[in-house]
Each structure stands twice: as structure tokens, then as C-alpha cells.
Design a protein around this motif. Structure first.
Motif, PDB file in Angstrom:
ATOM      1  N   SER A 100       3.944  -3.803  -7.539  1.00 13.99           N
ATOM      2  CA  SER A 100       4.191  -2.353  -7.557  1.00 13.99           C
ATOM      3  C   SER A 100       2.962  -1.547  -7.974  1.00 13.99           C
ATOM      4  CB  SER A 100       5.348  -2.074  -8.519  1.00 13.99           C
ATOM      5  OG  SER A 100       5.365  -0.739  -8.924  1.00 13.99           O
ATOM      6  N   SER A 101       2.841  -0.346  -7.396  1.00 15.23           N
ATOM      7  CA  SER A 101       1.699   0.533  -7.667  1.00 15.23           C
ATOM      8  C   SER A 101       1.825   1.283  -8.993  1.00 15.23           C
ATOM      9  CB  SER A 101       1.574   1.559  -6.538  1.00 15.23           C
ATOM     10  OG  SER A 101       2.760   2.340  -6.461  1.00 15.23           O
ATOM     11  N   GLU A 120       1.551   3.173 -12.126  1.00 12.20           N
ATOM     12  CA  GLU A 120       0.440   3.398 -13.063  1.00 12.20           C
ATOM     13  C   GLU A 120       0.919   3.198 -14.499  1.00 12.20           C
ATOM     14  OE1 GLU A 120      -2.174   6.323 -11.463  1.00 12.20           O
ATOM     15  OE2 GLU A 120      -2.989   6.870 -13.416  1.00 12.20           O
ATOM     16  N   ILE A 129      -4.500  -2.094  -6.256  1.00  8.65           N
ATOM     17  CA  ILE A 129      -3.968  -0.815  -6.739  1.00  8.65           C
ATOM     18  C   ILE A 129      -4.050  -0.771  -8.258  1.00  8.65           C
ATOM     19  CG2 ILE A 129      -2.037   0.821  -6.702  1.00  8.65           C
ATOM     20  CD1 ILE A 129      -1.019  -0.468  -4.160  1.00  8.65           C
ATOM     21  N   ASN A 168      -6.006   1.982 -10.471  1.00  2.08           N
ATOM     22  CA  ASN A 168      -5.299   2.737 -11.517  1.00  2.08           C
ATOM     23  C   ASN A 168      -5.955   2.547 -12.882  1.00  2.08           C
ATOM     24  OD1 ASN A 168      -3.349   3.791  -9.791  1.00  2.08           O
ATOM     25  ND2 ASN A 168      -1.877   2.149 -10.187  1.00  2.08           N
ATOM     26  N   SER A 224       3.853   1.127  -3.486  1.00  2.80           N
ATOM     27  CA  SER A 224       3.052   0.120  -2.790  1.00  2.80           C
ATOM     28  C   SER A 224       3.569  -0.219  -1.395  1.00  2.80           C
ATOM     29  CB  SER A 224       2.952  -1.139  -3.639  1.00  2.80           C
ATOM     30  OG  SER A 224       4.229  -1.674  -3.854  1.00  2.80           O
ATOM     31  N   GLY A 275      -0.300   2.540  -0.594  1.00  2.00           N
ATOM     32  CA  GLY A 275       0.244   2.995  -1.867  1.00  2.00           C
ATOM     33  C   GLY A 275      -0.854   3.452  -2.803  1.00  2.00           C
ATOM     34  N   GLY A 330      -1.670   5.258  -6.991  1.00  2.00           N
ATOM     35  CA  GLY A 330      -1.151   5.452  -8.340  1.00  2.00           C
ATOM     36  C   GLY A 330      -0.842   6.923  -8.592  1.00  2.00           C
ATOM     37  N   ILE A 364       1.757  -5.724   1.392  1.00  3.57           N
ATOM     38  CA  ILE A 364       1.329  -5.635  -0.004  1.00  3.57           C
ATOM     39  C   ILE A 364       1.685  -6.912  -0.777  1.00  3.57           C
ATOM     40  CG2 ILE A 364       3.468  -4.376  -0.583  1.00  3.57           C
ATOM     41  CD1 ILE A 364       0.141  -3.870  -2.401  1.00  3.57           C
ATOM     42  N   ARG A 395      -4.039  -3.922   1.165  1.00  3.09           N
ATOM     43  CA  ARG A 395      -3.897  -2.486   0.947  1.00  3.09           C
ATOM     44  C   ARG A 395      -2.908  -1.896   1.942  1.00  3.09           C
ATOM     45  NH1 ARG A 395      -6.498   1.101  -2.087  1.00  3.09           N
ATOM     46  NH2 ARG A 395      -4.364   1.744  -2.184  1.00  3.09           N
TER      47      ARG A 395
END
Ligand code: SF4
Lengths: 192, 467
Positions: free
Chosen positions: A81-82, A84, A106, A110, B135, B149, B151, B230, B235
Motif C-alpha cells: 500500500s502507498s 504515507e 512508493i 514517501n 497503489s 499510486g 503518497g 504493484i 510503479r
């Protein structure tokens, strides 16, 4: 953002590979609307048992982990998962750098925006760090170098712009905002 | 002109400022999608700094992640049970209103999972750059859009400047050739690709899926494949647009109309990778060799053919930890493992074709006693379309729950959770520890495997249930 030049600390080791951001910050803590206080939930399902008691064997719960600012983690740290909330949680807990042989895209992006330095090292240095959890190491961001417990120094790759921002306490939003003229120009070109 | 890949064309067309050794590229974003979970802190930053949204018309918002799938809570008959989720939803509504962003809100007919509604509305189009604080934005790459995806800090960047700072990724071609066997779906294909690449195998790369197998896939199937890019660390995932893409988009509410559509198609035809263009890396996959797949471990790369056994890997600590969490023994067959939950949903597999296929397997069968089978359409539009064909009756008559759309049991943050220690055959995309609830044991598989397993109460081979 405060400038970062060097980080000197003992390490906490979590050798497991593929530690994903759902472990770093489980989804149920994502209903927050601020960045504050996420350190409390960091690695929640590994840190606490079903009754909410700390699990003694977990790396962060060992007495010598207190105050450590550098996490040495297994390959492909921060995948998934992205969110942050993962680097926010690590930073809020007190971490300032994560060392691994591979860090997910990612997460790395972040982390760099939140004063958490991602340090990529070769297998041998990684093995040396994992073999001596709790040993003191230092990171010199200016030189992009990491001094291992035995005193030897390795260089690590880091995106030059992000490094410049960290060193000078510049936030990337301000930089982007300074490009408004070029952006407006692009928009005009696209409309033509 | 030198031969260029689809990715290179997309990238170059969106460079506001090209990258240099010292600075990343400033990349323009054509479509920004946003939801309640990864945006609050971005809006807060805008407010703190006195910034406005540069192009509010290029951002579309929806509610899906922490949003309940229970009808009464969703439509306000009873309060949303999770107080923190309710607060997050309210704050998102007021953020969208304050900054002038279109929100497909709680009771909106077009609400749904963010990666389902973009394509469904025709917002997702070839040639666009599309980002979202999520993501699985890689899903939209199925249309030949560069979609990835980001942040929350980057959500703020897009809101304030419509741009992102990006380093150019590498390219990876995944060439798939041959016919997929009976009962082998796009989900099995992508699980198999991730297994071969490894969960970090795509790191730093954009994948382009190519080859005769990919060309024959429907848009929905291509989305399933791109969705999970992902999970190999990539990416983004891409499929070049073709007639299948244009046919899907024509007539969608937000797609161009009439002559504008013709003009758009003419431009989209120039996007596919030129003959002779090179990739940084290429792999070849034989579609005929793929079986229905299921995961046994705690990341999406840990999968086996459904007729297989849990791999034996002595001395591999990661493997041992995963099996301990999953409560599975090395060497045991996957078929026959008892399950307590089945989840049909998520941005990977909750489109109409997924529901149809699963309903086809269910036929007149009943869900096994002791199994909770929850069916969650990907959007409100899909829900209505499924109801118009009577699919809801098939699920309900079999003993399944038929819910409002949302992320639901894909991630444990909206009240839909798998209980500690229970096994769940899930059509979602992540089998990470705790993803579906604390202690939940996720087995990722296709919609037809999910339906077959719901009937059997155990992991079952869907091929035994096909007409
Ligand atoms: S369905 Fe699951 S993977 Fe997809 S957007 Fe929602 S939470 Fe993320």
C-alpha cells in the motif's frame, strides 16, 4: 522541515523480507485525519498481543531498542500500500533512517518527503548489520555514506534532489510551486 | 524518429520540465482521483499554507475505503458504526466542498471503488497520466494511460500544482503468448506473473503487458492484470490501447463524444509501442502452462496451482513465518483446506463480468454451512446492472450476502473483517498478515475459485463446477 546532515544511532534489526506497509501501519489506524501520534500504532500487530500487551520478543519491545533511530530491515521493505502513514509512523516513533538491500518505490518516495532517510546497501553490509543488532552506526547524508559497526564506510545511492532537500530542509512542495510559470506554459501548449 | 515504447510516449507528452542529473522531471497529471483515507493531511497542508487547488476540474473524489457497505449505514438510516470512519467521511465531504472538488458521495449513483469508477465513467482514457493516493492506481494502465499510486504529500502536490516530481522509471515487457486454459482467468494469469517476477521483481519499473494473450483479453480482464502490477513492486502496468479499448470507452458518460471521440481515437492509435522499440528488460510467459492459482502465504508472490501443495522450503525463515501465520503445513494439498469466509469484491475482481462468472459457478448450489460468503460489487452502477440481470438473487438464494459497493473486506478498516485465525478465499489483491482483519488468513484466488470454494466450504477447483 529541519535540515538533516548526520544520523548516529544504535540499530534495531528486523531481518524479515517483504515487510509491507500493512504491517508497518495496519489499515484500521488509517481513519485518522492527522499525521500525529501514529508512532503508537507502528507495527501494532507484531508489537502487541490480542489483549494489547507488548510481545517481549518483538524487536521494538526489547529494552535495548529504546531510543534507536535506525531500522535495519529485510529486502523489499515497505512494499504494498502507498499509505504515507507508514513513514509518518516510523518517524513519529523516532526512526530517522531505514537500511535495507531493497526498498519499495512508493515507500521510498514517501520516506524522503518526511525526513526518513532510505539507505540501500549491498548484501554483505546488510549481513554485517543484521549480525550486530544494537551496534552503533552513522549516516552522513552529505557524503551519502554509512559507517558500519566495524568502522568501514560504504556509500549508498540516494536521489540527488531529495538528498539536497533533506540537507537543506527544503520541502518539495515549495520547489514545485516555484515551477508555476513552466506549468502554465505547458497548459497553454496543450490547449493549442 | 527513433522507435519509442508506449511508456516513453506517455512520459514525454507529460514532461513540463524534463529531468536532469540533479532534479527530477516535473510531470503533468491529467486526472487525479482521490478518496477519504489518503487525502485529509494533504488538504490540511493546503489550508495551512493558504494554497488553492490549481485545476479542481481535473480531480474526482469518491468514498470507498472506510465507507460502510451496509445499506442502512451508507444511506444514513442508522449512524455509521465506526466513529473514526464517520468522522473521516464527514471531513472528506467538507474538504471537497471547500476546495471545489467533485465528489461522488455516499448516496451518489455513480459512487464506487476509485479504480472501478474511473474506467466505468470513461474518465480513464488512453494517453492520460492518472494518479491517486492508492497503489492500485496501476489498474487504469489497462487503457494505455500512465497510472500510478502516490503518497499523501504528493496528493498535495497534485492539488496545488497539478504536477508531480518524478524520476523516469525503467521499462519491463511481460510478453504473454498462447491460450489460457478452461477455468483459468486473468486473476490466475497475474498471480502467475507475480509468482515468476517475485514481489520485488518489478521495483523501479513500469510493466507493459504484451502478446497475443493480452490482446484477446477484455478490458475488465486487462484491468485485473494491471491492477496487481504493484504486487510485483512495479510503479505501473500498461496495455496498449486497441479496438477493444475504444469499443469499451465509446458512449461512456465522461468519454469524448461524436467527432471529438473520432479525433481522440485517431490520437490514441499513435500510442502503442513502435516496432523495434526496446525495453530495459523482457520476460515471456506461456499462457497455456498456467493453472487456476491460489496463494498459500503472506504476500501475493506466494502462490501455487490450485491442485498443488504448500511448498517445502527448509531453512527459509520467511517461508516458515508465513506458514506459521497461515496455519498451513509444508507439503499439504491446497484443495480441501477448510475455509470460513469467501470474499468476492475489490478493485481487482468486482466488475460485472466477475460477478457473472461467479454466479455461473454458483448456479443452483448453496453456500456450505459455516461459510460466510460476502459479495460486494465494485460500484453502485455495477450493483444495479447485476440486479437487473438477477445476479443478486443467485447470490442471495445461495446464502451469500449482497452488499453496497466499497473496498469492504479487501482491507480491515470499514467494519467488514475476517475473524482472527479464520481462512478467507478472497478475490482481492493482498494476502498480507492482518490485511483483512487482525489474524485473518487470506487465500487469493479468482472469482470462480471463490464461488466454488464457497459451495464446497473448502478450497475447490473451479473447473469441477464449470458447465
Ligand atoms: S478494493 Fe482494496 S486494493 Fe482496491 S482500492 Fe480498495 S482497499 Fe485498495
Amino acid at each position: 522541515m529541519d535540515p538533516i546532515r548526520t544520523i548516529r544511532s544504535r540499530t534495531v534489526a528486523m531481518p524479515r523480507a517483504n515487510i509491507d506497509t500493512d504491517q508497518i501501519m495496519p489499515a484500521r489506524f488509517l481513519t485518522t485525519t492527522t499525521r500525529a501520534g501514529l508512532g503508537e500504532h507502528l507495527f501494532a500487530d507484531w508489537r502487541y498481543d490480542a489483549a494489547g500487551r507488548p510481545i517481549a520478543e518483538f524487536a521494538l519491545n526489547r529494552p535495548d531498542a529504546a531510543g534507536c533511530q535506525i531500522l535495519v530491515a529485510g529486502r523489499n521493505f515497505g512494499c504494498g500500500s502507498s499509505r504515507e502513514h507508514a513513514p509518518w509512523g516510523l518517524y513519529d516513533y523516532g526512526f530517522r533512517a531505514v537500511i535495507s538491500t531493497e526498498i519499495a518505490d512508493i515507500f521510498r518516495s514517501n520516506a524522503l518527503k518526511n525526513g526518513l532517510v532510505p539507505v540501500l546497501v549491498d548484501e554483505a553490509s546488510h549481513a554485517a548489520l543484521l549480525a550486530r543488532p544494537g551496534a552503533e552506526v552513522s549516516i552522513d547524508l552529505e557524503r551519502s555514506s554509512l559507517t558500519l559497526p566495524d568502522g568501514s564506510e560504504v556509500r549508498f545511492p540516494i536521489e540527488p534532489f531529495a538528498r539536497y532537500c533533506l540537507l537543506n530542509g527544503i520541502d518539495q512542495t515549495s520547489y514545485l510551486l516555484s515551477k508555476q510559470a513552466a506549468i502554465a506554459d505547458y497548459e497553454r501548449r496543450m490547449q493549442a | 524518429m527513433t522507435a519509442r515504447t508506449l511508456f516513453e510516449k506517455l512520459w514525454q507528452a507529460h514532461e513540463v520540465v524534463p529531468e536532469t542529473v540533479d532534479t527530477p522531471a516535473v510531470l503533468y497529471v491529467d486526472l487525479h482521483l482521490t478518496h477519504e483515507v489518503t487525502s485529509p493531511q494533504a488538504f490540511a497542508t493546503l489550508r495551512e499554507r493558504g494554497l488553492t487547488v490549481r485545476r479542481p476540474e481535473l480531480t474526482v473524489a469518491t468514498l470507498d475505503h472506510s465507507t460502510p457497505t451496509d445499506r442502512d449505514q451508507l444511506f444514513g438510516k442508522v449512524p455509521i458504526r465506526m466513529e473514526s470512519a464517520a468522522r473521516q467521511i464527514r471531513e472528506f465531504e467538507s474538504n471537497c466542498a471547500e476546495f471545489g472538488i467533485e465528489l461522488l458521495g455516499l448516496t451518489h449513483e455513480q459512487r464506487g471503488i476509485v479504480h472501478i469508477i474511473g474506467p466505468e465513467l470513461g474518465l480513464t482514457q488512453p494517453g492520460k497520466t492518472i494518479v491517486c493516493g492508492d497503489s492500485h492506481t496501476s489498474t487504469h494502465g489497462a487503457f494505455g494511460a500512465l497510472a500510478f499510486g502516490i503518497g499523501t504529500t504528493e496528493v498535495g502536490h497534485v492539488l496545488a500544482t497539478q504536477c508531480l516530481l518524478q524520476r523516469k522509471p525503467r521499462t519491463l515487457a511481460v510478453n504473454v503468448e498462447g491460450e489460457l486454459g478452461r477455468g483459468v482467468t486473468a486473476k490466475d494469469l497475474v498471480l502467475s506473473i507475480i509468482h515468476q517476477l517475485g514481489v520485488g521483481g518489478g521495483t523501479g519499473s513500469v510493466i507493459e503487458y504484451r502478446g497475443s494473450t493480452i490482446r484477446r483479453l477484455s478490458m475488465e480482464q486487462r484491468m485485473t492484470v494491471c491492477n496487481m502490477s504493484i504486487e510485483a513492486g512495479a510503479r505501473a502496468g500498461l496495455v496498449a490501447p486497441d479496438e477493444t479499448t475504444y469499443a469499451y470507452l465509446e458512449g461512456r458518460p465522461r468519454a469524448p463524444k461524436g467527432t471529438a471521440f473520432e479525433r481522440a481515437v485517431a490520437a490514441w492509435r499513435k500510442l502503442p509501442t513502435d516496432p523495434g522499440a526496446g525495453f530495459d528488460r523482457e520476460i515471456v510467459i506461456d499462457a497455456a502452462g498456467i493453472a487456476p492459482m491460489i496463494t498459500y502465504g503472506t504476500n501475493p508472490g506466494m502462490s501455487v496451482p490450485i491442485t498443488g501443495t504448500v511448498p517445502v522450503r527448509s531453512g527459509d525463515g520467511v517461508h516458515a513465518k508465513a506458514l506459521e501465520y497461515m496455519g498451513l503445513t509444508a507439503g499439504q494439498p491446497m484443495l480441501g483446506q477448510k475455509v470460513e469466509f469467501v470474499f468476492l469484491g475489490s478493485c481487482t475482481n468486482a466488475r460485472l463480468s466477475d460477478l457473472r462468472e461467479a454466479a455461473g459457478v454458483l448456479g443452483g448450489h448453496k453456500v456450505a454451512t459455516g461459510v460466510r460468503f460476502i459479495v460486494v460489487p465494485g460500484s453502485q452502477q455495477i450493483k444495479r446492472a447485476a440486479e437487473a440481470e438477477g445476479l443478486d438473487r443467485v447470490f442471495i438464494d445461495a446464502g451469500a450476502e449482497w452488499r453496497e459497493s466499497g473496498c469492504s473486506m479487501c482491507l480491515g478498516m470499514n467494519g467488514d473483517v475476517v475473524t482472527r485465525g479464520a481462512y478467507c478465499v478472497s478475490t482481492s489483491n493482498r494476502n498480507f498478515e492482518g490485511r483483512q482483519g487482525v489474524g485473518a488468513r487470506t487465500l487469493l484466488a479468482s472469482p470462480i475459485t471463490a464461488a466454488a470454494s464457497a459451495i464446497a466450504g473448502r478450497i475447490a477447483d473451479p473447473r469441477g463446477f464449470l458447465a
